[in-house]
Design a protein around this motif. Structure first.
Motif, PDB file in Angstrom:
ATOM      1  N   SER A 110      28.747 -73.079  66.678  1.00  0.00           N
ATOM      2  CA  SER A 110      27.648 -71.817  66.558  1.00  0.00           C
ATOM      3  C   SER A 110      26.441 -72.913  65.836  1.00  0.00           C
ATOM      4  O   SER A 110      25.290 -72.708  66.036  1.00  0.00           O
ATOM      5  CB  SER A 110      27.964 -70.763  65.895  1.00  0.00           C
ATOM      6  OG  SER A 110      28.990 -70.125  66.816  1.00  0.00           O
ATOM      7  N   ALA A 208      19.951 -58.621  72.844  1.00  0.00           N
ATOM      8  CA  ALA A 208      18.745 -58.664  71.618  1.00  0.00           C
ATOM      9  C   ALA A 208      17.546 -57.554  71.945  1.00  0.00           C
ATOM     10  O   ALA A 208      17.539 -56.573  71.203  1.00  0.00           O
ATOM     11  CB  ALA A 208      18.112 -59.753  71.217  1.00  0.00           C
ATOM     12  N   GLY A 213      22.950 -56.378  67.069  1.00  0.00           N
ATOM     13  CA  GLY A 213      22.814 -57.209  66.308  1.00  0.00           C
ATOM     14  C   GLY A 213      23.333 -58.470  66.470  1.00  0.00           C
ATOM     15  O   GLY A 213      24.141 -58.937  67.614  1.00  0.00           O
ATOM     16  N   TYR A 214      23.619 -59.519  65.391  1.00  0.00           N
ATOM     17  CA  TYR A 214      24.172 -60.793  65.760  1.00  0.00           C
ATOM     18  C   TYR A 214      25.603 -60.799  66.120  1.00  0.00           C
ATOM     19  O   TYR A 214      26.032 -61.381  66.951  1.00  0.00           O
ATOM     20  CB  TYR A 214      23.967 -61.791  64.358  1.00  0.00           C
ATOM     21  CG  TYR A 214      24.332 -62.979  64.364  1.00  0.00           C
ATOM     22  CD1 TYR A 214      23.872 -64.194  65.237  1.00  0.00           C
ATOM     23  CD2 TYR A 214      25.896 -63.245  63.906  1.00  0.00           C
ATOM     24  CE1 TYR A 214      24.612 -65.224  65.305  1.00  0.00           C
ATOM     25  CE2 TYR A 214      26.273 -64.574  63.986  1.00  0.00           C
ATOM     26  CZ  TYR A 214      25.864 -65.631  64.683  1.00  0.00           C
ATOM     27  OH  TYR A 214      26.492 -66.706  64.802  1.00  0.00           O
ATOM     28  N   TRP A 215      26.299 -60.097  65.112  1.00  0.00           N
ATOM     29  CA  TRP A 215      27.666 -59.897  65.223  1.00  0.00           C
ATOM     30  C   TRP A 215      28.096 -59.277  66.451  1.00  0.00           C
ATOM     31  O   TRP A 215      28.937 -59.593  67.231  1.00  0.00           O
ATOM     32  CB  TRP A 215      28.335 -59.403  63.984  1.00  0.00           C
ATOM     33  CG  TRP A 215      28.119 -60.175  62.709  1.00  0.00           C
ATOM     34  CD1 TRP A 215      27.535 -59.983  61.623  1.00  0.00           C
ATOM     35  CD2 TRP A 215      28.754 -61.625  62.319  1.00  0.00           C
ATOM     36  NE1 TRP A 215      27.519 -60.866  60.629  1.00  0.00           N
ATOM     37  CE2 TRP A 215      28.400 -61.780  61.265  1.00  0.00           C
ATOM     38  CE3 TRP A 215      29.731 -62.196  63.084  1.00  0.00           C
ATOM     39  CZ2 TRP A 215      28.800 -63.188  60.764  1.00  0.00           C
ATOM     40  CZ3 TRP A 215      30.071 -63.292  62.532  1.00  0.00           C
ATOM     41  CH2 TRP A 215      29.602 -63.805  61.405  1.00  0.00           C
ATOM     42  N   THR A 217      26.391 -59.075  69.240  1.00  0.00           N
ATOM     43  CA  THR A 217      26.324 -60.211  70.168  1.00  0.00           C
ATOM     44  C   THR A 217      27.347 -60.851  70.260  1.00  0.00           C
ATOM     45  O   THR A 217      27.789 -61.481  71.730  1.00  0.00           O
ATOM     46  CB  THR A 217      24.858 -60.675  70.333  1.00  0.00           C
ATOM     47  OG1 THR A 217      23.769 -59.710  70.113  1.00  0.00           O
ATOM     48  CG2 THR A 217      24.474 -61.700  71.339  1.00  0.00           C
ATOM     49  N   GLN A 218      27.701 -61.545  69.244  1.00  0.00           N
ATOM     50  CA  GLN A 218      28.876 -62.641  69.519  1.00  0.00           C
ATOM     51  C   GLN A 218      30.189 -61.977  69.746  1.00  0.00           C
ATOM     52  O   GLN A 218      30.710 -62.775  70.582  1.00  0.00           O
ATOM     53  CB  GLN A 218      29.154 -63.057  67.863  1.00  0.00           C
ATOM     54  CG  GLN A 218      27.888 -63.849  67.334  1.00  0.00           C
ATOM     55  CD  GLN A 218      27.447 -65.143  68.035  1.00  0.00           C
ATOM     56  OE1 GLN A 218      28.219 -65.747  68.452  1.00  0.00           O
ATOM     57  NE2 GLN A 218      26.243 -65.040  68.420  1.00  0.00           N
TER      58      GLN A 218
END
Length: 308
Positions: A110, A208, A213-215, A217-218
């Motif tokens: 990442s 997005a 959020g970031y996590w 999305t991951q």
């Protein structure tokens, strides 16, 4: 004109049989060198290994006649606790490698998924580390982790007691496992990074815009896209753990005692240190069967990936 061509073709001797035309159209002859090398360097040694495991072979008759004893070696090997302890150690190594490759590999991939000169430099260093022969990197770690090596000297300088990284029965296996994980990490980072680069940007941008959020999305977008790649990487990691021999041989040679005897190390020590050739061959075959169990899903996964 048409009648002239027909007459000419009818009168021309073909000179080639149907079989020769078939062989001429197919690339089968290009496979002959590969088949020859495979038969010479893989199939024949495997046949010898199977024959040795079914015979009574020792230093006195290694170059003579081998007496056939059937499955007696397999019965003795499978009834010995040492092979199950070696199998447990090998599985422990595989589990550590899986955790390291997935967690640190994903984090590293990442971070390195962003382009730039720093990323290119780090990737070049990782490829260099991955390409190092195990005997080179293993020897370097053996020097670093020695009881009187640089790491213990640094610990002693800051008031921490030296650690017996490679000579402690409780720590040696995990020290060598850490070395193997360090050597395997660049490959997993490169594989996961390639898969990350193939994730459609539209999906991430849409997540997005929807407020993910970031996590989230991951875990909900990116990881499902990586699932086929991670599956193949998991199988390759387990295969790598089951055939890891070099680092153990360079650093501990299976010691102290038998605490770092994984399956390939146990097979080598039994055959070439204990001079029990047929028993060592039997352990190697058992280890090979374990690897084959994991190789079958790998082959199926690769075929699924190749299908349109």
């Amino acid at each position: 004109m048409s009648s002239l061509v027909t007459e000419t073709d009818a009168g021309r001797p073909t000179g080639r049989s149907a079989l020769s035309r078939l062989l001429g159209r197919t690339p089968i002859w290009f496979l002959v060198p590969a088949i020859g090398l495979l038969a010479g360097f893989a199939v024949y040694p495997l046949i010898v290994l199977v024959r040795m495991s079914l015979s009574d072979v020792g230093p006195s008759n290694i170059v003579g006649e081998w007496s056939f004893i059937g499955l007696q070696n397999f019965v003795e090997v499978l009834s010995d606790d040492e092979i199950w302890l070696a199998l447990a150690r090998t599985i422990g190594v595989a589990l550590v490698l899986l955790a390291s490759n997935f967690v640190f590999g994903f984090v590293g991939a990442s971070i390195l998924s962003v382009g730039g000169r720093v990323t290119e430099t780090v990737l070049a260093v990782m490829v260099f580390v991955w390409a190092l022969p195990p005997i080179v990197s293993g020897s370097a770690f053996k020097f670093l982790l020695d009881d009187s090596g640089p790491i213990n000297s640094a610990l002693d300088a800051v008031g921490i007691a030296p650690v017996s990284w490679l000579s402690s029965p409780d720590l040696a296996l995990w020290s060598v496992t850490g070395i193997i994980a360090w050597a395997a990490l660049p490959f997993s980072v490169l594989v996961i990074r390639g898969a990350l680069m193939a994730v459609p940007v539209d999906l991430v941008e849409a997540a997005a815009l929807d407020g993910a959020g970031y996590w989230r999305t991951q875990f909900r977008i990116v990881l499902p896209q990586l699932r086929p790649t991670l599956g193949i990487l998991a199988i390759l990691t387990v295969l790598y753990a089951f055939k890891s021999f070099d680092f153990f041989y360079v650093t501990t040679k299976g010691g102290p005692g038998t605490t770092t005897n994984t399956l390939p190390v146990l097979a080598y020590n039994t055959a070439f240190s204990g001079f029990e050739m047929s028993t060592g061959a039997t352990i190697a075959l058992v280890s090979m069967l374990a690897v084959a169990i994991f190789a079958v899903p790998y082959i199926r996964a690769v075929r699924r990936e190749e299908q349109p």
